[in-house]
Scaffold this motif. Structure first.
Motif, short mmCIF file in Angstrom:
data_model
loop_
_atom_site.label_atom_id
_atom_site.label_comp_id
_atom_site.label_asym_id
_atom_site.label_seq_id
_atom_site.Cartn_x
_atom_site.Cartn_y
_atom_site.Cartn_z
N SER A 398 0.79 -1.24 0.00
CA SER A 398 0.00 0.00 0.00
C SER A 398 0.81 1.27 0.00
O SER A 398 0.24 2.37 -0.01
CB SER A 398 -0.95 0.01 1.20
OG SER A 398 -2.04 -0.82 0.96
N THR A 399 2.15 1.18 0.02
CA THR A 399 2.93 2.40 -0.14
C THR A 399 2.71 3.01 -1.53
O THR A 399 3.09 4.16 -1.76
CB THR A 399 4.44 2.13 0.06
OG1 THR A 399 4.87 1.15 -0.87
CG2 THR A 399 4.71 1.67 1.48
N PHE A 400 2.06 2.26 -2.46
CA PHE A 400 1.73 2.80 -3.77
C PHE A 400 0.44 3.61 -3.77
O PHE A 400 0.17 4.35 -4.72
CB PHE A 400 1.61 1.67 -4.80
CG PHE A 400 2.85 1.48 -5.64
CD1 PHE A 400 4.11 1.47 -5.06
CD2 PHE A 400 2.76 1.29 -7.01
CE1 PHE A 400 5.25 1.28 -5.82
CE2 PHE A 400 3.89 1.11 -7.79
CZ PHE A 400 5.14 1.11 -7.19
N GLN A 473 -8.84 4.26 -8.24
CA GLN A 473 -7.98 4.01 -9.41
C GLN A 473 -8.82 3.83 -10.67
O GLN A 473 -8.49 4.37 -11.72
CB GLN A 473 -7.12 2.76 -9.17
CG GLN A 473 -6.27 2.36 -10.37
CD GLN A 473 -5.45 1.11 -10.11
OE1 GLN A 473 -4.29 1.19 -9.75
NE2 GLN A 473 -6.08 -0.07 -10.28
N ALA A 474 -9.91 3.06 -10.54
CA ALA A 474 -10.77 2.83 -11.70
C ALA A 474 -11.42 4.13 -12.16
O ALA A 474 -11.58 4.37 -13.37
CB ALA A 474 -11.83 1.80 -11.35
N ASP A 475 -11.80 4.98 -11.20
CA ASP A 475 -12.45 6.24 -11.51
C ASP A 475 -11.48 7.19 -12.23
O ASP A 475 -11.82 7.81 -13.24
CB ASP A 475 -12.96 6.87 -10.22
CG ASP A 475 -13.92 8.03 -10.47
OD1 ASP A 475 -14.19 8.34 -11.66
OD2 ASP A 475 -14.39 8.62 -9.49
N VAL A 476 -10.26 7.29 -11.72
CA VAL A 476 -9.26 8.19 -12.30
C VAL A 476 -8.73 7.62 -13.62
O VAL A 476 -8.48 8.36 -14.58
CB VAL A 476 -8.11 8.42 -11.32
CG1 VAL A 476 -6.98 9.23 -11.96
CG2 VAL A 476 -8.61 9.12 -10.07
N GLY A 477 -8.56 6.32 -13.67
CA GLY A 477 -7.98 5.68 -14.84
C GLY A 477 -6.64 5.07 -14.49
O GLY A 477 -5.74 5.76 -14.01
N LEU A 478 -6.53 3.77 -14.70
CA LEU A 478 -5.30 3.06 -14.36
C LEU A 478 -4.08 3.69 -15.00
O LEU A 478 -3.03 3.86 -14.36
CB LEU A 478 -5.42 1.59 -14.77
CG LEU A 478 -4.17 0.72 -14.62
CD1 LEU A 478 -3.68 0.71 -13.19
CD2 LEU A 478 -4.44 -0.69 -15.12
N CYS A 479 -4.18 4.04 -16.27
CA CYS A 479 -3.01 4.59 -16.95
C CYS A 479 -2.59 5.93 -16.36
O CYS A 479 -1.40 6.23 -16.29
CB CYS A 479 -3.30 4.73 -18.45
SG CYS A 479 -1.81 5.04 -19.43
N ASP A 499 4.20 -1.36 -16.92
CA ASP A 499 3.18 -2.15 -17.61
C ASP A 499 3.78 -2.83 -18.84
O ASP A 499 3.14 -2.98 -19.87
CB ASP A 499 1.98 -1.29 -18.00
CG ASP A 499 2.39 -0.13 -18.91
OD1 ASP A 499 3.60 0.08 -19.06
OD2 ASP A 499 1.50 0.54 -19.45
N ASN A 500 5.05 -3.25 -18.69
CA ASN A 500 5.72 -3.96 -19.78
C ASN A 500 5.59 -3.21 -21.10
O ASN A 500 5.00 -3.68 -22.07
CB ASN A 500 5.18 -5.38 -19.93
CG ASN A 500 5.43 -6.22 -18.70
OD1 ASN A 500 6.38 -5.98 -17.97
ND2 ASN A 500 4.59 -7.20 -18.47
N ASP A 501 6.12 -2.00 -21.08
CA ASP A 501 6.07 -1.14 -22.27
C ASP A 501 4.64 -0.81 -22.70
O ASP A 501 4.30 -0.78 -23.88
CB ASP A 501 6.84 -1.78 -23.44
CG ASP A 501 8.30 -1.98 -23.10
OD1 ASP A 501 8.86 -1.11 -22.41
OD2 ASP A 501 8.88 -2.99 -23.53
N PHE A 509 -2.23 -2.32 -9.49
CA PHE A 509 -1.13 -1.37 -9.37
C PHE A 509 -1.23 -0.54 -8.09
O PHE A 509 -0.25 -0.35 -7.38
CB PHE A 509 -1.12 -0.46 -10.59
CG PHE A 509 0.06 0.47 -10.65
CD1 PHE A 509 1.27 0.06 -11.18
CD2 PHE A 509 -0.03 1.78 -10.19
CE1 PHE A 509 2.37 0.91 -11.24
CE2 PHE A 509 1.05 2.64 -10.24
CZ PHE A 509 2.26 2.20 -10.77
N THR A 510 -2.41 -0.06 -7.78
CA THR A 510 -2.58 0.80 -6.60
C THR A 510 -2.28 0.08 -5.30
O THR A 510 -1.98 0.72 -4.29
CB THR A 510 -4.00 1.39 -6.56
OG1 THR A 510 -4.06 2.38 -5.54
CG2 THR A 510 -5.04 0.30 -6.27
#
Length: 799
Positions: A398-400, A473-479, A499-501, A509-510
């Motif tokens: 969760s430090t992310f 995260q889903a609301d803001v957008g993963l990317c 994300d592997n290029d 991710f979050t």
């Protein structure tokens, strides 16, 4: 007969050389030969470059205290007046008693050497000037071939040395030549030059040498190994007495002084080799400094050039390390995770100054050494990336989550942004950075996560609520979240993209499913502490190269990457964790902001926190592989832990370190939270008839059934019959259960979960559980796919 003629011709050549050197007129037939040879001799190249000999470089902390010495040759160059007069007398008496009388060539000695040379035995007879020339040629050789040429046992080499010696005496004073010789000569046991030899064998400087000590050193230069005082003390003492007798014969000392000195023991005080980072008490930071210099093209075109410059140029390398802060970090990691703990866990901590990127501390609970099989020993710096001598990183839990907060605030979200998620939620519609749709993702909170079914940024951060951050995260957008993390300087410790290029972004991710290093995480958190400024991590302040006459100042490399308001907003939210949140009880007596992190199944645990003027990150885990050796059922430092979370060990390490490390820093406040982000209160909770209570009521009475040892089909059926969804992982784990039966489930049997929650099933590979070290390590590791439910469990607070 032909051999005799050849010998005479050889002697004639040397005679000619001597005639030329002494500028005597040629007479007779022999004189004509000598004159012709002398003419050719004088036409030989005579300009000998005399660069400073290779010298040890010294690494200092910010206060000028020595961290380490790095060298190919242990040498410290000093001026002639920094050498005791008795040292000068001893070397002259033994090596060239006519030093002050000749013009670079000892005539009698050279004739003797010539006779030996033409007989195939090139040795002896060289003046101090000639010996200095030979050493210069050897040390300045750029290739093995040039070194061999400088050492070859031929008359041609001797003549070249003679020519250089004559020219050298014309442009250098006797004192300059003697100074050069005493600094370049090898005295044995790895000690080059009189200063280093005095320090190594007797623990004194060259200007403090007494008569017996100076005679001992002077006796070693002819055969450094044979007369090594440490290895061969009897031979060294006999050789010393020869030197003392010779000094008395030449009048350098009296006979009574020689006899008095001969009656003494060698009186050695030999110091251990200090070369490199291993002898240092700050070895991993030292190793990082070496890595930085050897990899930076500012210091040479190739790595070989840079490595040679570092080890031969006598550099003064001034670093950013604060030894008091370093000691605070080292004491804390050693106390909580002892270096030789049988569970083989390791703690690593980094301290960074926000606004400059200067590394103030870098510690880990390991001894520095090359043998990984030795308990508590490693040469891997777990605080840094792989390219800097570190590992490929560890999942940071969760430090992310603060990166998701920063992305949300940067894209217009307010503190009051809320979601009603319950303890489990399924996220659909996430896309990677190429626009590809990702599979649905079911995420759950830990059973004891604080916060109601409805959370906003304040309560979601305080309780580290997984379902809230998944929704945010889903609301803001993963990317956008990934872009924010990268904008703050985050990257995988193995050097690959998150994300592997940009083609395989990770749903979770979050929740910190990426492997990173403590230094990288500290650098990113420094952006929040410095109100939006990203600074590259900096270990070097300046490098002084006196031989080249230059000083390289290393300035901070900083740029603004987020608005002040975004940074201040995140800092405000992370301060709330100390008020009944996941970091409650870990206060340091001054304003601070922090976040805990625990990966799935307690594979590894983290703590990242900061004040406005210092950032600290702590990692605890198992270098053998956190997934197969998690922080479960382990004994560390005499304390048994069923689970280690971010607040269990990393938090106290951070707290103990920061309390000490910030003693000399001002207790600054953080800026007020920007008004544009709205209310700083948590969401109102209802009276108990809410969705959270409904979810809790839906928890199965007996929790996750025990399916260990069952076949995969039987286990899936049992889990579904109990009201859960079963996810059969393709990853097999070590377990005591038979191969291809259930070796582990996540969450564990008996865990209370809402009906319909996902339980991850891992089959055994039949390899047995743990690592054979008796620490009770568990078998299964992180789970980053659908059903990631325990990625963040706190000390009773969901992290």
């Amino acid at each position: 007969m032909l051999q005799k003629i050849g010998q005479l011709v050889g002697v004639g050549i040397v005679a000619g050389v001597l005639v030329a050197a002494l500028a005597l007129p040629a007479v007779g037939g022999i004189g004509i030969t000598a004159r012709n040879v002398a003419t050719g001799f004088l036409n030989m190249p005579s300009e000998l470059e005399t660069p400073p000999p290779p010298e040890r470089s010294v690494i200092y902390d910010r206060d000028g205290q020595v961290i380490a010495e790095i060298y190919d040759q242990n040498r410290e160059v000093v001026e002639i007046d920094k050498m005791a007069p008795v040292m000068r007398k001893a070397i002259i008496a033994m090596e060239d008693s006519a030093f002050y009388e000749h013009g670079g060539i000892d005539i009698a000695g050279t004739f003797r050497a010539a006779i030996r040379t033409v007989s195939g035995d090139v040795e002896g007879g060289s003046s101090i000037t000639q010996q200095y020339v030979k050493n210069v040629l050897v040390e300045s050789a750029d290739s093995q071939a040039e070194q061999e040429e400088a050492r070859e046992t031929t008359l041609g080499r001797k003549i070249r040395e003679l020519r250089y010696a004559v020219a050298l005496e014309q442009r250098m004073s006797k004192e300059e030549i003697l100074e050069g010789y005493l600094n370049i000569a090898y005295f044995g046991d790895g000690a080059y030059g009189a200063e280093s030899a005095a320090q190594h064998f007797f623990g004194v400087s060259a200007d403090e040498l007494n008569l017996p000590q100076a005679a001992t050193l002077a006796g070693t230069v002819r055969y450094p190994y044979l007369y090594n005082p440490r290895l061969n003390p009897e031979d060294a003492k006999n050789r010393r007495d020869v030197v003392l007798n010779r000094m008395a014969q030449t009048g350098a000392i009296t006979k009574s002084e020689a006899e008095e000195a001969k009656a003494t023991d060698l009186g050695l005080d030999v110091s251990s080799p200090s070369n490199g980072c291993m002898p240092s008490d700050k070895p991993f930071f030292c190793d990082y400094v070496v890595q930085q210099i050897e990899s930076d093209k500012r210091y040479g075109e190739t790595e070989t050039e840079r490595a040679r410059w570092l080890r031969t140029a006598g550099l003064q390398i001034h670093t950013t390390l604060d030894s008091d802060m370093q000691q605070a970090a080292q004491d804390a990691v050693d106390e909580w995770v002892p270096r030789k703990n049988k569970s083989r866990k390791v703690a690593a901590e980094v301290l960074v100054e926000p606004g400059t990127g200067k590394i103030r501390g870098m510690a880990q609970s390991r001894n520095y050494g090359p043998d990984e099989s030795n308990l508590g020993e490693t040469s891997i710096n777990f605080a840094v990336d792989a390219k800097d001598g570190g590992s490929t990183g560890f999942q940071s839990g969760s430090t992310f989550k603060p990166f998701t907060l920063a992305a949300a605030l940067a894209h217009g979200k307010q503190f009051g942004t809320s979601y009603s998620t319950g303890n489990t939620t399924t996220i659909t519609g996430q896309r990677n950075c190429n626009g590809g749709r990702l599979a649905p993702w079911t995420v759950s909170n830990a059973g004891d996560t604080e916060g109601g079914s409805t959370n906003n940024m304040v309560s979601g951060t305080k309780g580290s609520v997984n379902t809230y951050f998944a929704s945010l995260q889903a609301d803001v957008g993963l990317c956008k979240v990934i872009n924010m993390a990268e904008n703050l300087g985050m990257h995988r410790a193995d050097g690959t993209g998150f994300d592997n290029d940009r083609t395989q972004a990770n749903n979770s991710f979050t929740l910190g499913s990426e492997e990173v290093s403590p230094l990288n995480l500290a650098t990113a958190y420094s952006v929040f502490a410095s109100r939006g400024m990203h600074c590259e991590p900096q270990a070097l302040d300046k490098i002084v190269d006196e031989h080249a006459g230059k000083t390289i100042d290393i300035k901070p490399e900083c740029e603004r990457v987020i608005d002040k308001d975004v940074a201040d907003g995140v800092s405000h939210l992370l301060q709330q964790t100390f008020d009944g949140g996941t970091t409650d009880g870990l206060e340091i007596g001054r304003p601070a902001a922090a976040k805990t992190g625990t990966t799935d199944n307690s594979a590894s645990a983290w703590f990242a926190g900061y004040t406005p003027n210092l950032v600290g990150t702590v990692f605890v885990g198992d270098p053998r592989g956190p997934q197969n050796h998690p922080l479960r059922n382990v004994t560390i430092g005499g304390q048994h832990y069923s689970y280690v979370y971010g607040a269990t060990i990393p938090g106290p390490i951070w707290q103990q370190t920061m309390q000490k490390a910030t003693e000399e820093l001002s207790a600054d406040d953080f800026p007020s939270p920007p008004a544009k982000y709205g209310s700083t209160s948590g969401p109102p909770q209802d009276d108990g008839d809410d969705e959270q209570n409904a979810d809790e009521a839906a928890n199965t009475a007996d929790g996750v059934p025990d399916v260990l040892g069952m076949g995969p089909d039987e286990a899936v059926g049992a889990l579904e019959a109990a009201g859960f969804e079963a996810n059969l992982s393709s990853t097999q784990v070590r377990s005591d259960q038979p191969a291809n039966t259930v070796g582990a489930v996540n969450p564990e049997p008996g865990t209370g979960l809402p009906e319909g929650a996902t339980v991850n099933v891992f089959l055994s590979n039949g390899g047995g559980q743990g690592g054979g070290d008796g620490d009770g390590d568990g078998a299964f590791g992180d789970w980053d796919g659908p059903g990631l439910g325990l990625a963040d469990q706190g000390r009773g607070r969901g992290d």
